[in-house]
Every structure is written in structure tokens, then in C-alpha cells.
Scaffold this active site. Structure first.
Site, PDB file in Angstrom:
ATOM      1  N   HIS A 102      -7.774-126.174  -0.302  1.00 16.19           N
ATOM      2  CA  HIS A 102      -8.093-127.525   0.156  1.00 16.19           C
ATOM      3  C   HIS A 102      -7.198-127.965   1.314  1.00 16.19           C
ATOM      4  O   HIS A 102      -7.163-129.158   1.624  1.00 16.19           O
ATOM      5  CB  HIS A 102      -7.994-128.541  -0.982  1.00 16.19           C
ATOM      6  CG  HIS A 102      -8.940-128.299  -2.111  1.00 16.19           C
ATOM      7  ND1 HIS A 102      -9.196-129.256  -3.087  1.00 16.19           N
ATOM      8  CD2 HIS A 102      -9.723-127.244  -2.440  1.00 16.19           C
ATOM      9  CE1 HIS A 102     -10.063-128.779  -3.952  1.00 16.19           C
ATOM     10  NE2 HIS A 102     -10.400-127.554  -3.583  1.00 16.19           N
ATOM     11  N   GLU A 143     -18.925-126.190  -7.917  1.00 12.39           N
ATOM     12  CA  GLU A 143     -17.679-126.269  -8.684  1.00 12.39           C
ATOM     13  C   GLU A 143     -16.747-127.336  -8.144  1.00 12.39           C
ATOM     14  O   GLU A 143     -16.062-128.027  -8.918  1.00 12.39           O
ATOM     15  CB  GLU A 143     -16.972-124.909  -8.691  1.00 12.39           C
ATOM     16  CG  GLU A 143     -15.770-124.822  -9.629  1.00 12.39           C
ATOM     17  CD  GLU A 143     -14.442-125.250  -9.013  1.00 12.39           C
ATOM     18  OE1 GLU A 143     -13.451-125.347  -9.752  1.00 12.39           O
ATOM     19  OE2 GLU A 143     -14.397-125.494  -7.775  1.00 12.39           O
ATOM     20  N   GLU A 144     -16.684-127.466  -6.826  1.00 11.02           N
ATOM     21  CA  GLU A 144     -15.756-128.437  -6.249  1.00 11.02           C
ATOM     22  C   GLU A 144     -16.119-129.866  -6.632  1.00 11.02           C
ATOM     23  O   GLU A 144     -15.248-130.723  -6.770  1.00 11.02           O
ATOM     24  CB  GLU A 144     -15.710-128.287  -4.725  1.00 11.02           C
ATOM     25  CG  GLU A 144     -15.129-126.971  -4.225  1.00 11.02           C
ATOM     26  CD  GLU A 144     -13.636-126.828  -4.488  1.00 11.02           C
ATOM     27  OE1 GLU A 144     -13.044-127.733  -5.109  1.00 11.02           O
ATOM     28  OE2 GLU A 144     -13.071-125.805  -4.076  1.00 11.02           O
ATOM     29  N   GLU A 147     -10.422-117.297  -9.057  1.00 11.36           N
ATOM     30  CA  GLU A 147      -9.695-118.320  -8.291  1.00 11.36           C
ATOM     31  C   GLU A 147      -8.322-117.761  -7.889  1.00 11.36           C
ATOM     32  O   GLU A 147      -7.774-116.871  -8.556  1.00 11.36           O
ATOM     33  CB  GLU A 147      -9.496-119.577  -9.139  1.00 11.36           C
ATOM     34  CG  GLU A 147     -10.758-120.350  -9.458  1.00 11.36           C
ATOM     35  CD  GLU A 147     -11.020-121.508  -8.496  1.00 11.36           C
ATOM     36  OE1 GLU A 147     -10.431-121.517  -7.395  1.00 11.36           O
ATOM     37  OE2 GLU A 147     -11.821-122.389  -8.864  1.00 11.36           O
ATOM     38  N   ASP A 186     -18.848-122.587  -3.280  1.00 12.30           N
ATOM     39  CA  ASP A 186     -18.855-123.830  -2.531  1.00 12.30           C
ATOM     40  C   ASP A 186     -17.432-124.169  -2.112  1.00 12.30           C
ATOM     41  O   ASP A 186     -16.458-123.634  -2.671  1.00 12.30           O
ATOM     42  CB  ASP A 186     -19.456-124.963  -3.357  1.00 12.30           C
ATOM     43  CG  ASP A 186     -18.655-125.251  -4.628  1.00 12.30           C
ATOM     44  OD1 ASP A 186     -18.245-124.277  -5.299  1.00 12.30           O
ATOM     45  OD2 ASP A 186     -18.447-126.433  -4.951  1.00 12.30           O
ATOM     46  N   HIS A 192     -16.609-119.229  -7.562  1.00  8.70           N
ATOM     47  CA  HIS A 192     -17.440-120.311  -7.016  1.00  8.70           C
ATOM     48  C   HIS A 192     -17.442-120.169  -5.502  1.00  8.70           C
ATOM     49  O   HIS A 192     -16.428-119.820  -4.887  1.00  8.70           O
ATOM     50  CB  HIS A 192     -16.970-121.684  -7.486  1.00  8.70           C
ATOM     51  CG  HIS A 192     -15.745-122.214  -6.822  1.00  8.70           C
ATOM     52  ND1 HIS A 192     -15.745-122.794  -5.574  1.00  8.70           N
ATOM     53  CD2 HIS A 192     -14.450-122.280  -7.251  1.00  8.70           C
ATOM     54  CE1 HIS A 192     -14.531-123.197  -5.255  1.00  8.70           C
ATOM     55  NE2 HIS A 192     -13.718-122.889  -6.251  1.00  8.70           N
ATOM     56  N   ASP A 218      -9.977-120.443  -1.354  1.00  7.93           N
ATOM     57  CA  ASP A 218     -10.635-121.174  -2.452  1.00  7.93           C
ATOM     58  C   ASP A 218     -12.099-121.385  -2.108  1.00  7.93           C
ATOM     59  O   ASP A 218     -12.477-122.409  -1.576  1.00  7.93           O
ATOM     60  CB  ASP A 218      -9.917-122.511  -2.654  1.00  7.93           C
ATOM     61  CG  ASP A 218     -10.443-123.288  -3.849  1.00  7.93           C
ATOM     62  OD1 ASP A 218     -11.113-122.692  -4.702  1.00  7.93           O
ATOM     63  OD2 ASP A 218     -10.184-124.503  -3.915  1.00  7.93           O
TER      64      ASP A 218
END
Length: 397
Positions: free
Chosen positions: A370, A144-145, A170, A79, A77, A110
């Protein structure tokens, strides 16, 4: 070419992999705003020789190599979450700073590192391994987030791809992961009757009606089941909302937001029954509200999806897990650990919803996801690319 030579080939592409990752880290790509980074990834796929590159109506970028009957998807992903408190960042979060073999910036771990390694792993695969008997799709997926798996539900439901196997890139700290807990987002609502707060006995306070439900949820968390591999399920009240005519009135509606993490054997049906039991035991009239994500993609497409993200696990001896481990072993000449993610991934849909065998292997460590320390090492990027170069052929042999 012998598998261990793929690592040498990957190191020969080190500068290109690093430059590509730095480029895409420099492009902000919050969920629903990924257009610029998607176009940049498409250019790189074309540059390195993908057979076909397209952007689907939701905005996912999909690159294909090969045309064999077995279909493998390798997913990243692209985003990211937002920055949070910018004062906590020691570097420019969109500067893609390279220092002492580490690349820093939002999305470095990420999950843009996986994208960079996948693109160059596919290039090495095409040049040195070949595509006999399989088709490889490398997917740069969106949103995805905000709603993990929505991108893949769109891809599968709209017949873009129906893979036989999925590899999720991931961050796994270069280990092989075989599942994670699921999750469910929902709300609970109670209703009362408003009246002037100077005489609360004339009304029914919806917040007071919610109190025994909250207490029941707190006690429920302590007795939820645990799984030897995935760990314990959990439940938490994360937000409280109310409606009232004014600050001087008894509220006539109260709503709480629930975050429910699901271990093995737990589903949305079992969760609903647990909550109904709380309502019954506390003699509370309450309503469970299912939540649906229906924000538009950057393309304008709206693809509604319930906020239910099923648990998934592959057995240690599943063929896909074994082939992932063999790929690692033959390329890096060492043994990976088998593990699981603490967070949720697109595997909730590929494996959890559709039952497609799915495995995880990616550069970076999830502890940096994050966080204002978002980072990935160049060593991880290169080693992941080398393993990715062998995986499709190994999985389908």
C-alpha cells in the site's frame, strides 16, 4: 528430484517469472475491476500446463493440477489498492520497472508477486515433484482489498472448492506466518431532535450525545487485552457523520465509524458487549449498526458479507506449520522465522470463519504494501516458487 534441486529449477524459470509479474503489474486491477488481470493470469496458467483453468461467477481465476483426494489451495489476491498521491511515486506505478534486481509498481508486493511465484511453483511441482494423493488449486482471488475473505466465502459457500489446507502467499519476507489479528467494522448512531441553531435549547444535539461514547471508546483502547503472539487489540473512531436540516440547525443524527482490531479471544460478541457497557455507564441511548459489504464484482455478481473478519492463529507445532517450515528448510537449506502479519488477509475466512488450517508464506515485505515504494525482489520471486513447488507434496505426505 531432491528438494534443493527445485531451487535450481526455479532459477531456470527466472526470466519467465519476472516477465509474468511485470505483465500483471502493468495491468491496473483495483478491487471490483480485476477482469483484465484475471484473464491474463488464466492465459499464463494454461501456458504452463495447468490441468484445468476456470473463472468463477464472482471473477476469481482458479487453476487446478492433479486429482487426488487431499485438497490444497494456494491463494493470491490479485486486486490492489489505488495509488494515493501519485507525486510520491518515484517510478511509473504501472511501469513494472525492473532495476537492480527489484520490480517496482502497484501490487508488486501486495500481492501479485505471490501470484507469479505460485503459477511457476505449480509448474515446477507438476514437472518435477508430481501430484500423488492430492489436488492443488492455485487461486487468483478478487476484492480482497475491499473485503478480505469475501472471495473465499463465495468459493466455499458455492461449493467451488473446500480445501483441506490453505497456503496464503501474501508477503511474509520469505518467512512462515501462522496468523494475524482480526478486525470488525461497525458504526454507532445517536439520534436527537433538530431545531434552529439560534435557540439550541429547543432541540437535542445528536453530536453532543455522541461525545461521552467517543470518550468511552478512547479510554477502552487503553485497557484492551493483549496476546503474547498477536499483540494488543485496538479500537479507534475513524469517521464522523451527521444529519441536519441545514448549517443553521441542531443536528438530529450523529454516526461514528469504528475500526476494531481483534486479538486472541476477542469476537464481534465481546466487542458489542464492550460498547453496550459504554452506553450504560454514560447513560447514552445509542445504536450499534452492523456493516455489510455489498459492492458488485466486475462480473456483476453481488455477494453480501458482514464486515467482520475473525482472528486466526495456528499453533507453532500444528502439522501445517511444521510442513511449511520443512519445505522451506529442504529447499532453501536454512531456517525461516515464524511470525504473523500486521494486516488482515483472506485467512480471516479460510481459518477464522471456516476453521481450515491456513499458513502464510510469500515473497516481498509487507512494509512495502500500500505504499508508493511497492516492490519485490527477483530473488524472492524465485525462492518462493521453489518452496511452493514442494509444499503440496510435503503437506500431504
Amino acid at each position: 528430484m531432491r528438494p534443493k534441486h527445485l531451487l535450481k529449477a526455479a532459477w531456470q524459470h527466472e526470466q519467465e517469472i519476472v516477465a509474468f509479474l511485470r505483465d500483471i503489474v502493468m495491468i491496473p486491477s483495483y478491487s471490483g475491476n480485476e477482469e483484465k488481470v484475471v484473464k491474463r493470469i488464466a492465459l499464463e496458467m494454461e501456458k504452463v500446463g495447468f490441468d484445468e483453468v476456470k473463472i468463477d461467477p464472482l471473477g476469481n481465476v482458479i487453476g487446478r493440477i492433479g486429482s487426488g483426494p487431499r485438497v490444497i489451495a494456494m491463494d493470491a489476491h490479485i486486486d490492489t489498492v489505488e495509488l494515493g498521491n501519485e507525486r510520491l511515486w518515484k517510478v511509473d506505478p504501472f511501469g513494472a520497472v525492473l532495476k537492480d534486481g527489484i520490480i517496482y509498481g502497484r501490487g508488486a508486493s501486495d500481492q501479485k508477486a505471490g501470484m507469479a511465484s505460485l503459477v511457476y511453483g505449480a509448474k515446477i511441482m507438476k514437472e518435477l515433484v508430481g501430484t500423488d494423493g492430492f489436488t492443488l488449486y492455485v487461486t487468483g482471488t478478487v476484492m480482497e482489498e475491499d473485503c478480505d475473505g469475501l472471495c473465499w466465502k463465495y468459493i466455499i459457500d458455492n461449493n467451488e472448492i473446500r480445501p483441506d489446507y490453505v497456503v496464503i502467499s501474501e508477503p511474509t519476507n520469505l518467512n512462515v506466518y501462522r496468523g494475524h489479528r482480526g478486525r470488525l467494522e461497525l458504526q454507532i448512531r445517536t439520534e436527537g431532535r433538530s431545531c434552529h441553531a439560534s435557540a439550541p435549547e429547543r432541540g437535542v444535539n445528536a453530536i453532543y450525545k455522541m461525545v461521552p461514547v467517543i470518550q468511552g471508546i478512547s479510554l477502552l483502547n487503553d485497557r484492551l487485552k493483549s496476546d503474547d503472539f498477536l499483540g494488543k487489540g485496538s479500537v479507534a473512531v475513524t469517521q464522523v457523520f451527521f444529519k441536519s436540516p441545514s448549517q443553521n440547525a441542531v443536528p438530529d443524527e450523529c454516526t461514528i465509524q469504528i475500526d476494531r482490531r481483534l486479538t486472541a479471544g476477542e469476537t464481534k460478541e465481546t466487542v458489542r458487549q464492550e460498547l453496550e457497557d459504554i452506553f450504560t455507564s454514560s447513560k447514552t441511548k445509542a445504536e450499534i449498526v452492523s456493516l455489510v459489504y455489498e459492492e458488485p464484482a466486475y462480473t456483476g455478481v453481488v455477494f453480501p458479507m458482514e464486515k467482520y473478519f475473525p482472528t486466526w492463529v495456528l499453533d507453532e507445532d500444528h502439522p501445517l506449520v511444521r510442513k511449511a517450515v520443512e519445505s522451506y528448510r529442504e529447499v532453501l537449506e536454512s531456517e525461516p522465522d515464524l511470525g504473523k502479519w500486521g494486516f488482515s488477509t483472506n485467512g480471516t475466512v479460510t481459518a477464522g470463519l471456516y476453521g481450515i488450517p491456513t499458513v502464510g508464506f510469500g515473497p516481498g515485505n509487507e512494509i512495502h504494501a500500500h505504499s508508493p515504494d511497492d516492490q519485490v525482489s527477483v530473488e524472492h520471486l524465485v525462492k518462493a516458487a521453489a518452496v511452493y513447488a514442494l509444499m503440496p507434496a510435503k503437506i500431504t505426505e
